[in-house]
Design a protein around this motif. Structure first.
Motif, PDB file in Angstrom:
ATOM      1  N   CYS A  38      23.973   2.527   3.216  1.00  0.00           N
ATOM      2  CA  CYS A  38      23.247   2.361   2.055  1.00  0.00           C
ATOM      3  C   CYS A  38      22.324   1.399   1.905  1.00  0.00           C
ATOM      4  CB  CYS A  38      24.361   2.302   1.114  1.00  0.00           C
ATOM      5  SG  CYS A  38      25.406   3.938   1.197  1.00  0.00           S
ATOM      6  N   ILE A  39      21.325   1.421   1.327  1.00  0.00           N
ATOM      7  CA  ILE A  39      20.299   0.509   0.807  1.00  0.00           C
ATOM      8  C   ILE A  39      20.313   0.101  -0.664  1.00  0.00           C
ATOM      9  CG2 ILE A  39      18.022  -0.047   0.963  1.00  0.00           C
ATOM     10  CD1 ILE A  39      17.865   2.102   3.354  1.00  0.00           C
ATOM     11  N   GLN A  40      20.461  -1.167  -1.000  1.00  0.00           N
ATOM     12  CA  GLN A  40      20.351  -1.503  -2.376  1.00  0.00           C
ATOM     13  C   GLN A  40      18.820  -1.397  -2.754  1.00  0.00           C
ATOM     14  OE1 GLN A  40      23.639  -1.278  -3.854  1.00  0.00           O
ATOM     15  NE2 GLN A  40      22.421  -2.157  -5.225  1.00  0.00           N
ATOM     16  N   LEU A  41      18.490  -0.744  -4.011  1.00  0.00           N
ATOM     17  CA  LEU A  41      17.233  -0.807  -4.240  1.00  0.00           C
ATOM     18  C   LEU A  41      16.627  -1.842  -5.311  1.00  0.00           C
ATOM     19  CD1 LEU A  41      16.933   2.963  -4.655  1.00  0.00           C
ATOM     20  CD2 LEU A  41      16.010   1.711  -2.739  1.00  0.00           C
ATOM     21  N   LEU A  58       9.210   4.903   1.314  1.00  0.00           N
ATOM     22  CA  LEU A  58       9.755   4.238   0.404  1.00  0.00           C
ATOM     23  C   LEU A  58       9.602   2.908   1.032  1.00  0.00           C
ATOM     24  CD1 LEU A  58      11.711   3.339  -2.023  1.00  0.00           C
ATOM     25  CD2 LEU A  58      13.449   3.715  -0.876  1.00  0.00           C
ATOM     26  N   ARG A  59       8.940   1.818   0.080  1.00  0.00           N
ATOM     27  CA  ARG A  59       8.848   0.409   0.162  1.00  0.00           C
ATOM     28  C   ARG A  59       9.803   0.034  -0.655  1.00  0.00           C
ATOM     29  NH1 ARG A  59       7.198  -3.471  -2.247  1.00  0.00           N
ATOM     30  NH2 ARG A  59       5.787  -2.416  -3.703  1.00  0.00           N
ATOM     31  N   ASN A  60      10.795  -0.834  -0.287  1.00  0.00           N
ATOM     32  CA  ASN A  60      11.797  -1.498  -1.096  1.00  0.00           C
ATOM     33  C   ASN A  60      11.822  -2.988  -0.698  1.00  0.00           C
ATOM     34  OD1 ASN A  60      14.023  -1.902  -2.873  1.00  0.00           O
ATOM     35  ND2 ASN A  60      15.389  -2.129  -1.094  1.00  0.00           N
ATOM     36  N   GLY A  61      10.775  -3.797  -1.656  1.00  0.00           N
ATOM     37  CA  GLY A  61      10.713  -5.031  -1.012  1.00  0.00           C
ATOM     38  C   GLY A  61       9.947  -5.014   0.012  1.00  0.00           C
ATOM     39  N   GLN A  62      10.351  -5.826   0.755  1.00  0.00           N
ATOM     40  CA  GLN A  62       9.530  -6.068   2.393  1.00  0.00           C
ATOM     41  C   GLN A  62      10.257  -5.152   3.401  1.00  0.00           C
ATOM     42  OE1 GLN A  62       7.112  -8.347   2.706  1.00  0.00           O
ATOM     43  NE2 GLN A  62       7.458  -8.619   0.672  1.00  0.00           N
ATOM     44  N   ASP A  63      10.861  -4.100   3.002  1.00  0.00           N
ATOM     45  CA  ASP A  63      11.534  -3.104   3.802  1.00  0.00           C
ATOM     46  C   ASP A  63      10.967  -1.910   3.683  1.00  0.00           C
ATOM     47  OD1 ASP A  63      13.474  -4.956   4.860  1.00  0.00           O
ATOM     48  OD2 ASP A  63      14.844  -4.339   3.023  1.00  0.00           O
ATOM     49  N   HIS A  64      10.711  -1.103   4.762  1.00  0.00           N
ATOM     50  CA  HIS A  64       9.927   0.334   4.751  1.00  0.00           C
ATOM     51  C   HIS A  64      10.837   1.112   5.273  1.00  0.00           C
ATOM     52  CE1 HIS A  64       7.079  -3.097   4.395  1.00  0.00           C
ATOM     53  NE2 HIS A  64       6.389  -2.241   3.789  1.00  0.00           N
ATOM     54  N   VAL A 113      17.890   8.049   6.077  1.00  0.00           N
ATOM     55  CA  VAL A 113      16.937   7.358   5.586  1.00  0.00           C
ATOM     56  C   VAL A 113      16.587   6.545   7.055  1.00  0.00           C
ATOM     57  CG1 VAL A 113      16.422   5.279   4.216  1.00  0.00           C
ATOM     58  CG2 VAL A 113      18.077   6.993   3.420  1.00  0.00           C
ATOM     59  N   GLU A 114      15.168   6.575   7.238  1.00  0.00           N
ATOM     60  CA  GLU A 114      14.677   6.294   8.544  1.00  0.00           C
ATOM     61  C   GLU A 114      14.032   4.734   8.398  1.00  0.00           C
ATOM     62  OE1 GLU A 114      11.505   7.252  12.145  1.00  0.00           O
ATOM     63  OE2 GLU A 114      11.988   8.580  10.338  1.00  0.00           O
ATOM     64  N   PRO A 115      14.706   3.641   8.868  1.00  0.00           N
ATOM     65  CA  PRO A 115      13.727   2.270   8.892  1.00  0.00           C
ATOM     66  C   PRO A 115      12.519   2.451   9.710  1.00  0.00           C
ATOM     67  CG  PRO A 115      16.055   1.758   9.620  1.00  0.00           C
ATOM     68  CD  PRO A 115      15.707   3.249   9.361  1.00  0.00           C
ATOM     69  N   ILE A 116      11.307   1.809   8.980  1.00  0.00           N
ATOM     70  CA  ILE A 116      10.187   1.865   9.995  1.00  0.00           C
ATOM     71  C   ILE A 116       9.571   0.271   9.672  1.00  0.00           C
ATOM     72  CG2 ILE A 116       9.680   4.384   9.951  1.00  0.00           C
ATOM     73  CD1 ILE A 116       7.786   3.893   7.516  1.00  0.00           C
ATOM     74  N   ASP A 117       8.610   0.098  10.254  1.00  0.00           N
ATOM     75  CA  ASP A 117       7.877  -1.285   9.973  1.00  0.00           C
ATOM     76  C   ASP A 117       6.708  -1.036   9.205  1.00  0.00           C
ATOM     77  OD1 ASP A 117       5.522  -0.480  11.768  1.00  0.00           O
ATOM     78  OD2 ASP A 117       6.701  -0.858  13.463  1.00  0.00           O
ATOM     79  N   ALA A 118       6.227  -2.170   8.482  1.00  0.00           N
ATOM     80  CA  ALA A 118       5.274  -2.131   7.599  1.00  0.00           C
ATOM     81  C   ALA A 118       3.829  -1.544   8.231  1.00  0.00           C
ATOM     82  CB  ALA A 118       4.739  -3.673   7.146  1.00  0.00           C
TER      83      ALA A 118
END
Length: 130
Positions: A38-41, A58-64, A113-118
């Motif tokens: 889970c990701i805190q938004l 979705l960009r959440n702060g510095q995470d994408h 939810v798939e993490p990706i880079d900026a």
């Protein structure tokens, strides 16, 4: 084949088989990235939904992330209000059907939810707005 090498070969096969059998049990102990995590938004978010039907960015702060839906969610592209909800609460997004993206016309279940880079986020966002 030399009879003295047969026991050594059998021992090597036994070690290899036991290693392979142990791997799935260990993998099951640790949740896979993007399935149960889970990701805190936070308040600093960007949601790219142009041409959205199977996923949104979705960009959440510095995470994408790429947020994938379980099924078609074309209403996400046109809804005036979008909110991620997990177990009835806002502020967190989880995979494996625990969360949904609520729209004006209902909700869309989140598959993963798939993490990706900026850089990938920027590239995908540009492609969607063309």
């Amino acid at each position: 084949m030399n009879m003295h090498s047969l026991p050594a070969l059998l021992a090597a096969l036994a070690v290899s088989a036991s290693t392979l059998l142990a791997m799935p049990a260990h993998a099951a102990d640790a949740p896979a990235t993007g399935t149960e995590d889970c990701i805190q938004l936070g308040s600093d978010q960007q949601l790219v939904r142009a041409n959205a039907s199977r996923n949104v960015l979705l960009r959440n702060g510095q995470d994408h992330y790429v947020v994938h839906f379980k099924s078609d969610c074309g209403k996400a592209a046109y809804s005036r209000k979008l909110t991620f909800v997990t177990d009835g609460q806002q502020g967190q997004i989880c995979s494996a059907g625990r969360s949904e993206l609520r729209t004006d016309a209902g909700g869309c279940a989140i598959a993963r939810v798939e993490p990706i880079d900026a850089a990938t986020f920027k590239q995908k966002a540009r492609q969607r707005t063309r």
